[in-house]
Design a protein around this motif. Structure first.
Motif, PDB file in Angstrom:
ATOM      1  N   GLY A  49       0.788  -1.236   0.000  1.00 43.95           N
ATOM      2  CA  GLY A  49       0.000   0.000   0.000  1.00 43.95           C
ATOM      3  C   GLY A  49       0.813   1.275   0.000  1.00 43.95           C
ATOM      4  O   GLY A  49       0.260   2.368   0.175  1.00 43.95           O
ATOM      5  N   TYR A  50       2.123   1.203  -0.176  1.00 41.07           N
ATOM      6  CA  TYR A  50       2.973   2.398  -0.210  1.00 41.07           C
ATOM      7  C   TYR A  50       3.280   2.802  -1.655  1.00 41.07           C
ATOM      8  O   TYR A  50       3.234   1.975  -2.562  1.00 41.07           O
ATOM      9  CB  TYR A  50       4.302   2.134   0.512  1.00 41.07           C
ATOM     10  N   LYS A  51       3.621   4.060  -1.830  1.00 41.92           N
ATOM     11  CA  LYS A  51       3.993   4.559  -3.158  1.00 41.92           C
ATOM     12  C   LYS A  51       5.394   5.154  -3.088  1.00 41.92           C
ATOM     13  O   LYS A  51       5.626   6.114  -2.352  1.00 41.92           O
ATOM     14  CB  LYS A  51       2.999   5.614  -3.649  1.00 41.92           C
ATOM     15  N   ALA A  52       6.328   4.557  -3.818  1.00 42.34           N
ATOM     16  CA  ALA A  52       7.703   5.064  -3.841  1.00 42.34           C
ATOM     17  C   ALA A  52       7.738   6.465  -4.444  1.00 42.34           C
ATOM     18  O   ALA A  52       6.920   6.818  -5.301  1.00 42.34           O
ATOM     19  CB  ALA A  52       8.601   4.120  -4.641  1.00 42.34           C
ATOM     20  N   MET A  53       8.737   7.273  -4.007  1.00 40.40           N
ATOM     21  CA  MET A  53       8.845   8.655  -4.474  1.00 40.40           C
ATOM     22  C   MET A  53       9.528   8.745  -5.839  1.00 40.40           C
ATOM     23  O   MET A  53       9.102   9.493  -6.697  1.00 40.40           O
ATOM     24  CB  MET A  53       9.641   9.481  -3.459  1.00 40.40           C
ATOM     25  N   GLY A  54      10.632   7.973  -6.029  1.00 44.81           N
ATOM     26  CA  GLY A  54      11.338   8.050  -7.299  1.00 44.81           C
ATOM     27  C   GLY A  54      12.821   7.815  -7.138  1.00 44.81           C
ATOM     28  O   GLY A  54      13.283   7.270  -6.134  1.00 44.81           O
ATOM     29  N   ILE A  55      13.601   8.266  -8.124  1.00 49.56           N
ATOM     30  CA  ILE A  55      15.045   8.050  -8.128  1.00 49.56           C
ATOM     31  C   ILE A  55      15.783   9.377  -8.227  1.00 49.56           C
ATOM     32  O   ILE A  55      15.213  10.404  -8.622  1.00 49.56           O
ATOM     33  CB  ILE A  55      15.479   7.143  -9.299  1.00 49.56           C
ATOM     34  N   ARG A  56      17.080   9.315  -7.856  1.00 49.20           N
ATOM     35  CA  ARG A  56      17.953  10.474  -8.083  1.00 49.20           C
ATOM     36  C   ARG A  56      19.164  10.023  -8.879  1.00 49.20           C
ATOM     37  O   ARG A  56      19.794   9.014  -8.562  1.00 49.20           O
ATOM     38  CB  ARG A  56      18.407  11.113  -6.766  1.00 49.20           C
ATOM     39  N   LEU A  57      19.481  10.792  -9.916  1.00 45.87           N
ATOM     40  CA  LEU A  57      20.679  10.576 -10.746  1.00 45.87           C
ATOM     41  C   LEU A  57      21.704  11.634 -10.380  1.00 45.87           C
ATOM     42  O   LEU A  57      21.400  12.830 -10.394  1.00 45.87           O
ATOM     43  CB  LEU A  57      20.331  10.691 -12.231  1.00 45.87           C
ATOM     44  N   ASP A  58      22.919  11.203 -10.068  1.00 47.40           N
ATOM     45  CA  ASP A  58      23.929  12.152  -9.607  1.00 47.40           C
ATOM     46  C   ASP A  58      25.202  12.113 -10.449  1.00 47.40           C
ATOM     47  O   ASP A  58      26.210  12.685 -10.069  1.00 47.40           O
ATOM     48  CB  ASP A  58      24.263  11.870  -8.136  1.00 47.40           C
ATOM     49  N   SER A  59      25.181  11.423 -11.577  1.00 49.09           N
ATOM     50  CA  SER A  59      26.352  11.396 -12.451  1.00 49.09           C
ATOM     51  C   SER A  59      25.940  10.890 -13.823  1.00 49.09           C
ATOM     52  O   SER A  59      24.816  10.412 -14.015  1.00 49.09           O
ATOM     53  CB  SER A  59      27.447  10.485 -11.857  1.00 49.09           C
ATOM     54  N   GLY A  60      26.868  10.988 -14.773  1.00 47.08           N
ATOM     55  CA  GLY A  60      26.621  10.462 -16.104  1.00 47.08           C
ATOM     56  C   GLY A  60      25.851  11.418 -16.999  1.00 47.08           C
ATOM     57  O   GLY A  60      25.651  12.592 -16.680  1.00 47.08           O
ATOM     58  N   ASP A  61      25.408  10.896 -18.123  1.00 46.99           N
ATOM     59  CA  ASP A  61      24.640  11.662 -19.109  1.00 46.99           C
ATOM     60  C   ASP A  61      23.198  11.753 -18.611  1.00 46.99           C
ATOM     61  O   ASP A  61      22.395  10.842 -18.807  1.00 46.99           O
ATOM     62  CB  ASP A  61      24.711  10.955 -20.459  1.00 46.99           C
ATOM     63  N   LEU A  62      22.883  12.864 -17.960  1.00 43.77           N
ATOM     64  CA  LEU A  62      21.585  12.988 -17.294  1.00 43.77           C
ATOM     65  C   LEU A  62      20.419  12.948 -18.277  1.00 43.77           C
ATOM     66  O   LEU A  62      19.362  12.396 -17.965  1.00 43.77           O
ATOM     67  CB  LEU A  62      21.543  14.270 -16.464  1.00 43.77           C
ATOM     68  N   ALA A  63      20.599  13.540 -19.466  1.00 39.98           N
ATOM     69  CA  ALA A  63      19.518  13.525 -20.459  1.00 39.98           C
ATOM     70  C   ALA A  63      19.233  12.084 -20.895  1.00 39.98           C
ATOM     71  O   ALA A  63      18.080  11.626 -20.879  1.00 39.98           O
ATOM     72  CB  ALA A  63      19.892  14.389 -21.654  1.00 39.98           C
ATOM     73  N   TYR A  64      20.279  11.365 -21.268  1.00 42.55           N
ATOM     74  CA  TYR A  64      20.125   9.980 -21.736  1.00 42.55           C
ATOM     75  C   TYR A  64      19.597   9.082 -20.626  1.00 42.55           C
ATOM     76  O   TYR A  64      18.641   8.315 -20.826  1.00 42.55           O
ATOM     77  CB  TYR A  64      21.466   9.462 -22.247  1.00 42.55           C
ATOM     78  N   LEU A  65      20.210   9.144 -19.456  1.00 40.44           N
ATOM     79  CA  LEU A  65      19.827   8.254 -18.359  1.00 40.44           C
ATOM     80  C   LEU A  65      18.390   8.500 -17.904  1.00 40.44           C
ATOM     81  O   LEU A  65      17.664   7.558 -17.585  1.00 40.44           O
ATOM     82  CB  LEU A  65      20.793   8.430 -17.185  1.00 40.44           C
ATOM     83  N   SER A  66      17.981   9.767 -17.891  1.00 39.50           N
ATOM     84  CA  SER A  66      16.602  10.057 -17.469  1.00 39.50           C
ATOM     85  C   SER A  66      15.599   9.499 -18.483  1.00 39.50           C
ATOM     86  O   SER A  66      14.547   8.971 -18.096  1.00 39.50           O
ATOM     87  CB  SER A  66      16.398  11.565 -17.277  1.00 39.50           C
ATOM     88  N   CYS A  67      15.932   9.579 -19.762  1.00 41.72           N
ATOM     89  CA  CYS A  67      15.034   9.042 -20.797  1.00 41.72           C
ATOM     90  C   CYS A  67      14.967   7.519 -20.719  1.00 41.72           C
ATOM     91  O   CYS A  67      13.886   6.921 -20.850  1.00 41.72           O
ATOM     92  CB  CYS A  67      15.503   9.487 -22.183  1.00 41.72           C
ATOM     93  N   GLU A  68      16.109   6.869 -20.485  1.00 40.28           N
ATOM     94  CA  GLU A  68      16.129   5.418 -20.366  1.00 40.28           C
ATOM     95  C   GLU A  68      15.398   4.961 -19.109  1.00 40.28           C
ATOM     96  O   GLU A  68      14.690   3.943 -19.123  1.00 40.28           O
ATOM     97  CB  GLU A  68      17.574   4.913 -20.357  1.00 40.28           C
ATOM     98  N   ALA A  69      15.554   5.713 -18.035  1.00 37.74           N
ATOM     99  CA  ALA A  69      14.839   5.373 -16.796  1.00 37.74           C
ATOM    100  C   ALA A  69      13.330   5.487 -16.994  1.00 37.74           C
ATOM    101  O   ALA A  69      12.566   4.627 -16.540  1.00 37.74           O
ATOM    102  CB  ALA A  69      15.294   6.301 -15.670  1.00 37.74           C
ATOM    103  N   ARG A  70      12.920   6.521 -17.703  1.00 40.21           N
ATOM    104  CA  ARG A  70      11.482   6.701 -17.975  1.00 40.21           C
ATOM    105  C   ARG A  70      10.940   5.517 -18.782  1.00 40.21           C
ATOM    106  O   ARG A  70       9.859   4.989 -18.484  1.00 40.21           O
ATOM    107  CB  ARG A  70      11.246   8.011 -18.718  1.00 40.21           C
ATOM    108  N   LYS A  71      11.685   5.083 -19.806  1.00 42.39           N
ATOM    109  CA  LYS A  71      11.260   3.924 -20.599  1.00 42.39           C
ATOM    110  C   LYS A  71      11.133   2.681 -19.715  1.00 42.39           C
ATOM    111  O   LYS A  71      10.182   1.902 -19.849  1.00 42.39           O
ATOM    112  CB  LYS A  71      12.269   3.657 -21.719  1.00 42.39           C
ATOM    113  N   PHE A  72      12.094   2.491 -18.829  1.00 36.98           N
ATOM    114  CA  PHE A  72      12.084   1.337 -17.921  1.00 36.98           C
ATOM    115  C   PHE A  72      10.822   1.369 -17.062  1.00 36.98           C
ATOM    116  O   PHE A  72      10.116   0.352 -16.915  1.00 36.98           O
ATOM    117  CB  PHE A  72      13.340   1.380 -17.037  1.00 36.98           C
ATOM    118  N   PHE A  73      10.509   2.535 -16.485  1.00 37.85           N
ATOM    119  CA  PHE A  73       9.319   2.664 -15.638  1.00 37.85           C
ATOM    120  C   PHE A  73       8.048   2.381 -16.439  1.00 37.85           C
ATOM    121  O   PHE A  73       7.101   1.762 -15.939  1.00 37.85           O
ATOM    122  CB  PHE A  73       9.241   4.067 -15.030  1.00 37.85           C
TER     123      PHE A  73
END
Length: 559
Positions: A324-348
């Motif tokens: 019954g809980y809802k996770a808040m999300g993730i934090r990216l602190d290194s790497g290609d932030l544009a690419y990694l955020s797009c890939e993370a979104r696809k994964f979700f």
């Protein structure tokens, strides 16, 4: 100290709390302010009525606007201005030469009961040369206020402007988090930055002390140290977790997480993207979720974002959802932030589709890692899926510009206008006690800020007004304002019966700042090559400035 109100009752300065920083006292000043005060006193000039303007000459960060901040701390300082015996003893030793006891007695009785302060409301968008504060009072005490007031306004306005610029680039839909305490210039730099970044449009801070002092929302998660401190899921001793509604309990949450990870690894759309994830990272995420099941936000780049961090996060998030809980999300602190955020979104989004989890594809993605205004602009151009930005070093240190450069200039004494001249026209001051107005056009945007002499009639809506550049005779324009706003309000009335403006809560000042940013013409606010905003004087004041300039400037002689 007491001040009479309009109804005859007394208003104690103690009703206004002292400055947030206890170091802000009358001796937080430059030595030359004390030497000048002594010289004024020695010459019998210390009670002559003076008017000073506090303003800046050039907008910061190659822009065309500034957010005015620091006013509340200025008023707190003025309301509680008093030399203690400890201060007096130090001044006696600090002044060069022999200091007469009469001057020290003068300092002992000194307060701001004869001072009046007019200011533009805090959180307003302001422009060069327009007085942010006008201080009227005996020249001795007014001079002693100079350094402290400039100090309280300079950094506050600079960092609030820096925050506002980040907000403009990020857009209103993104969450902006101030993470700068560890990189700030000392404790006061950190506290001030947190306060004024919030005023400039940031949503929250990681600074716990600032949250307590100013009521700023707090945000934060764990660091890489927490993730790397775990070696294996076997380290988790307490494995049970109650459901969100308290009706049931999962006795082995660690096993539930592992079950979900196995399901994710078998998902056909995700095969080939990752193999075995890092189990120590999984243990850290699981442990953090057990501690904060309602606020689970994971830092996913300790080992490998796509092959380990995100799958491990999803396994824990899905296990939490079962309870019954809802996770808040993730934090990216290194790497290609544009690419990694797009890939993370696809994964979700794949997780949402494969397991029928509503809104999992909208999981929040936070990015950090030495972000600045330019980085945000590049991310926008590249395309990204970041929902929130955690910004620290470049924000709170104002890395792009060291100081705003506010000045405090005498413009009138004993009703006689005074003017500072210079071969550098940008340093020539605008004399006399002035009223300041903002004139708005038919589209609702501000057109020009207009300064007029104290005794001139105020500009009126629909009235044709000649506005002149203070020093360039060819720059002039007629303006027919659709709305006229008086800029300077009374914030400290001394012993006068004038109505004093209330100090608003920080959140209300932040709202004012955001509203004003939205009201400005976009070309004035853009990041590159912004259109200069017009600051002008009335025709009458223009003529007087140039008359006084010619009158005060010495005439050379050629031989």
């Amino acid at each position: 100290m007491e001040v009479k109100s309009e109804n005859g009752s007394t208003e104690k300065s103690s009703e206004i709390p002292p400055p947030t920083n206890p170091m802000v006292t009358p001796i937080l000043t430059d030595l030359y302010q004390l030497t000048m005060a002594y010289a004024y006193w020695k010459a019998g000039k210390h009670n002559e009525r003076a008017v000073f303007d506090l303003f800046y000459r050039k907008s910061p960060f190659h822009g065309e606007f500034t957010v005015f901040a620091g006013l509340e701390e200025c008023i707190r300082f003025i309301a509680n201005f008093k030399f203690t015996e400890e201060h007096i003893a130090f001044v006696r030793e600090a002044l060069p030469g022999t200091c007469e006891e009469g001057f020290l007695d003068y300092l002992r009785q000194l307060d701001c009961s004869e001072v009046e302060v007019y200011a533009i409301p805090e959180g307003s968008i302001v422009f060069p040369r327009v007085p942010l504060l006008r201080v009227e009072g005996p020249v001795g005490v007014a001079q002693l206020l100079e350094t402290t007031l400039v100090n309280l306004v300079n950094f506050a306005s600079l960092v609030a402007t820096n925050a506002a610029r980040h907000r403009i680039v990020a857009g209103n839909s993104k969450l902006l988090l101030e993470f700068g305490l560890r990189r700030a210039q000392g404790p006061d730099g950190g506290i001030s930055a947190s306060k004024y970044c919030y005023m400039g449009g940031f949503d929250a801070t990681s600074n716990v002390a600032a949250g307590k002092l100013f009521g700023i929302p707090l945000k934060g998660t764990h660091s890489h140290a927490f993730v790397s401190s775990f070696m294996s899921p076997d380290e988790i001793v307490e494995k049970s977790l109650k459901s969100a509604d308290g009706s049931t309990s999962c006795e082995d949450f660690v096993n539930l997480v592992q079950t979900w990870l196995n399901k994710i690894q078998r998902t056909k759309f995700l095969t080939g993207g990752f193999g075995d994830t890092n189990l120590s990272e999984l243990a850290a995420f699981t442990s953090y979720a057990l501690a904060f099941p309602d606020n689970f936000l994971a830092l996913v780049d300790t080992y490998d974002v796509l092959r380990s961090g995100i799958p491990n996060f999803c396994a824990v998030a899905l296990a939490l959802r079962d309870l019954g809980y809802k996770a808040m999300g993730i934090r990216l602190d290194s790497g290609d932030l544009a690419y990694l955020s797009c890939e993370a979104r696809k994964f979700f989004q794949v997780i949402e589709k494969e397991f029928g989890v509503p809104d999992f594809g909208k999981m929040s993605i936070t990015a950090s890692n030495d972000l600045n205004e330019e980085t945000l602009d590049h991310l926008n151009k590249q395309g990204h899926q970041v929902d929130a930005f955690g910004i620290g070093t470049y924000l709170v240190t104002c890395y792009a510009q060291a100081a705003l450069g506010c000045v405090f200039k005498l413009v009138e004494i004993n009703n006689q206008p005074r003017m500072k001249l210079s071969e550098d026209v940008s340093k020539v001051s605008i004399p006399c006690k002035k009223q300041c107005y903002r004139l708005y056009g038919k589209e609702g945007y501000p057109l020009v800020d207009l300064m007029i002499g104290e005794n001139e009639p105020a500009p009126k809506m629909g009235e044709r007004i000649l506005c002149r550049h203070p020093f360039n005779e060819s720059k002039r324009a007629y303006v027919v304002p659709q709305r006229v706003e008086e800029l300077l309000k009374c914030y400290w009335r001394g012993s006068s019966a004038k109505t004093r403006e209330d100090m608003l809560p920080l959140k209300d000042i932040r709202d004012r700042c955001i509203r004003q940013l939205e009201k400005m013409r976009p070309d004035h606010m853009r990041r590159l090559n912004p259109t200069p905003y017009k600051v002008s004087v009335s025709a009458k004041l223009y003529d007087f400035i140039h008359f006084l300039w010619l009158n005060e400037a010495p005439v050379g002689e050629l031989q």
